[in-house]
Design a protein around this motif. Structure first.
Motif, mmCIF file in Angstrom:
data_model
loop_
_atom_site.group_PDB
_atom_site.id
_atom_site.type_symbol
_atom_site.label_atom_id
_atom_site.label_comp_id
_atom_site.label_asym_id
_atom_site.label_seq_id
_atom_site.Cartn_x
_atom_site.Cartn_y
_atom_site.Cartn_z
ATOM 1 N N ARG A 134 0.227 0.342 -6.337
ATOM 2 C CA ARG A 134 1.452 1.106 -6.580
ATOM 3 C C ARG A 134 2.647 0.573 -5.760
ATOM 4 O O ARG A 134 3.784 0.971 -6.004
ATOM 5 N N LEU A 135 2.362 -0.274 -4.769
ATOM 6 C CA LEU A 135 3.420 -0.699 -3.856
ATOM 7 C C LEU A 135 4.392 -1.649 -4.546
ATOM 8 O O LEU A 135 3.986 -2.538 -5.298
ATOM 9 N N ARG A 136 5.659 -1.418 -4.276
ATOM 10 C CA ARG A 136 6.726 -2.285 -4.739
ATOM 11 C C ARG A 136 7.681 -2.530 -3.553
ATOM 12 O O ARG A 136 7.871 -1.638 -2.716
ATOM 13 N N PRO A 137 8.270 -3.712 -3.467
ATOM 14 C CA PRO A 137 9.179 -4.010 -2.334
ATOM 15 C C PRO A 137 10.285 -2.971 -2.230
ATOM 16 O O PRO A 137 10.945 -2.641 -3.218
ATOM 17 N N GLY A 138 10.488 -2.422 -1.003
ATOM 18 C CA GLY A 138 11.550 -1.466 -0.754
ATOM 19 C C GLY A 138 11.338 -0.095 -1.359
ATOM 20 O O GLY A 138 12.247 0.731 -1.331
ATOM 21 N N ARG A 139 10.133 0.170 -1.891
ATOM 22 C CA ARG A 139 9.887 1.459 -2.548
ATOM 23 C C ARG A 139 8.776 2.211 -1.820
ATOM 24 O O ARG A 139 7.711 1.670 -1.569
ATOM 25 N N ARG A 140 9.039 3.464 -1.450
ATOM 26 C CA ARG A 140 8.085 4.301 -0.750
ATOM 27 C C ARG A 140 7.067 4.885 -1.747
ATOM 28 O O ARG A 140 7.437 5.308 -2.837
ATOM 29 N N TRP B 143 -1.547 9.592 1.970
ATOM 30 C CA TRP B 143 -0.885 8.413 2.500
ATOM 31 C C TRP B 143 0.604 8.435 2.144
ATOM 32 O O TRP B 143 0.969 8.841 1.020
ATOM 33 N N ALA B 144 1.394 7.987 3.102
ATOM 34 C CA ALA B 144 2.808 7.688 2.836
ATOM 35 C C ALA B 144 3.035 6.253 3.299
ATOM 36 O O ALA B 144 2.894 5.944 4.499
ATOM 37 N N VAL B 145 3.366 5.357 2.352
ATOM 38 C CA VAL B 145 3.421 3.919 2.638
ATOM 39 C C VAL B 145 4.754 3.360 2.147
ATOM 40 O O VAL B 145 5.213 3.726 1.056
ATOM 41 N N GLN B 146 5.316 2.458 2.985
ATOM 42 C CA GLN B 146 6.522 1.745 2.576
ATOM 43 C C GLN B 146 6.362 0.278 2.962
ATOM 44 O O GLN B 146 6.135 -0.036 4.127
ATOM 45 N N PRO B 147 6.449 -0.656 1.973
ATOM 46 C CA PRO B 147 6.285 -2.094 2.275
ATOM 47 C C PRO B 147 7.363 -2.559 3.261
ATOM 48 O O PRO B 147 8.495 -2.077 3.268
#
Length: 399
Positions: free
Chosen positions: A74-80, A95-99
């Motif tokens: 689900r991760l995308r650059p600059g997207r939480r 989880w709360a993740v930001q690249p």
């Protein structure tokens, strides 16, 4: 206990409805509670991520490869990304993740444990299940009790209908209310009143006809006796005797309808009386007696019953006619075509003969026999023998 009764059907329907309501409410509460837990976990995770990003906490920076695959996808650059799932130990986390960085190989990740919320939800489900079972334990007996009132009213209607079918046209339900059961009860009462009115009108007609015919008939009998002897005079006398017998039968029926007949009980030898009754009406009948049975009854009325049954057997059946006498039981049988189905189903009708039925008549003979049987407290049943012929069984009450 009749599980097919309306009471248990209503109780089962109420129980099913209560179960469905409890299940739907439980499902809605479960979903609402879990959704609230997820929203709170998401808010806590995002707040923790904001604090970590503001503080630049290095231990929160992890390689993306160490994150769960579903989260990493689900991760995308600059997207939480905020995601709920299980870790490698099957424990629930939010989880709360930001690249971070341009390569996208690392990310700032914080985790909020959701185990306590999940355990709380499971406890809530168990408590709701227990509460539902307790509620059903109270609803089932209450629904049975609540269904008993309409069921009791319906049983009263059924008893009244059976009483009416048994001849008690004065029976009434006397139901009150405006519901469907009250309308059914009112219809049964109206039907009974109508049947009673028609029966009384028929009884009055019988009595009026008999009394109105009696006086001119007595004059006709006297005049016939003055005729000169001859074939025509004999024919007229025979028809007058038939007419006189008919009027006497009508008078007897009217007395039976009025309930004016009272039995006088004495000890009667049944076999001897049966033979005398057949001989008195000039009908040949063989008497088969098991010993010398004796019953305490009214001999005149019993003689009238047996005479009518033997005559009816000769007129509408076929020889030989047998009278089997037992202990408080007398059976008259012939070898004719038997009783028609409508007679067995509806009983004899006083003003209908056997011409239309091609079998035993519905006329006054059987009607009088049934009426006299009621006076002496006996039971008269009509049937057809398996090997042919009509069978009438008279069961006298024990003395």
């Amino acid at each position: 206990m009749n599980l097919a009764s309306l009471r248990w059907k209503i109780a089962a329907l109420v129980t099913l409805a209560a179960t469905v309501v409890a299940a739907v409410v439980g499902l809605l509460v479960h979903r609402a509670t879990w959704q609230r837990a997820l929203d709170l976990g998401q808010a806590r995770a995002e707040a923790a991520l904001d604090r970590s990003l503001a503080a630049g906490t290095a231990e929160d920076v992890v390689p993306v490869a160490e994150l769960p695959d579903a989260l990493a996808d689900r991760l995308r650059p600059g997207r939480r990304v905020v995601w709920y799932g299980l870790d490698h130990r099957d424990e629930p986390w939010m989880w709360a993740v930001q690249p971070s960085g341009d390569g996208g190989e690392e990310a700032t990740s914080v985790q909020i444990a959701m185990g306590s919320e999940l355990l709380g939800l499971q406890a809530l489900d168990r408590n709701m299940a227990k509460a539902g079972l307790l509620a059903l334990a109270g609803v089932v007996p209450l629904s049975v009790l609540a269904a008993e009132l309409p069921n009791r009213r319906l049983r009263r209607v059924a008893r009244t209908a059976r009483s009416i079918a048994g001849g008690d046209l004065a029976a009434r339900t006397n139901a009150r209310g405006r519901d469907e059961i009250a309308r059914i009860s009112a219809a049964v009462d109206s039907m009974a009143a109508s049947l009673q009115h028609r029966l009384l009108a028929e009884q009055r007609f019988t009595a009026d006809v008999a009394h109105d015919l009696r006086t001119p008939l007595m004059g006709l009998v006297a005049v016939v006796e003055l005729l000169d002897e001859g074939e025509v005079a004999d024919l007229v006398r025979d028809r007058v005797r038939v007419l006189r017998t008919l009027v006497e039968d009508l008078l007897e029926v009217s007395r039976l309808d009025a309930g004016a007949e009272v039995a006088e009980r004495v000890r009667v030898p049944l076999a001897a009386l049966a033979a005398e009754s057949a001989a008195r009406v000039g009908a040949e009948a063989r008497v088969l007696a098991d010993g010398d049975p004796v019953a305490e009854t009214d001999p005149r009325r019993l003689d009238r019953i047996l005479a009518n049954l033997v005559l009816n057997a000769h007129r509408h059946g076929a020889a030989p006619v047998e009278i089997a006498v037992g202990d408080h039981v007398v059976e008259v049988r012939d070898r004719g075509p038997g009783f028609p189905p409508e007679l067995l189903a509806d009983g004899p009708r006083r003003f209908r003969t056997g011409a239309a039925e091609r079998g035993h008549g519905h006329g006054l003979g059987l009607t009088i026999a049934l009426g006299q049987a009621r006076v002496i407290g006996a039971e008269l049943t009509l049937a057809n023998a398996p090997d042919g012929g009509a069978v009438v069984v008279l069961r006298l009450p024990p003395g």
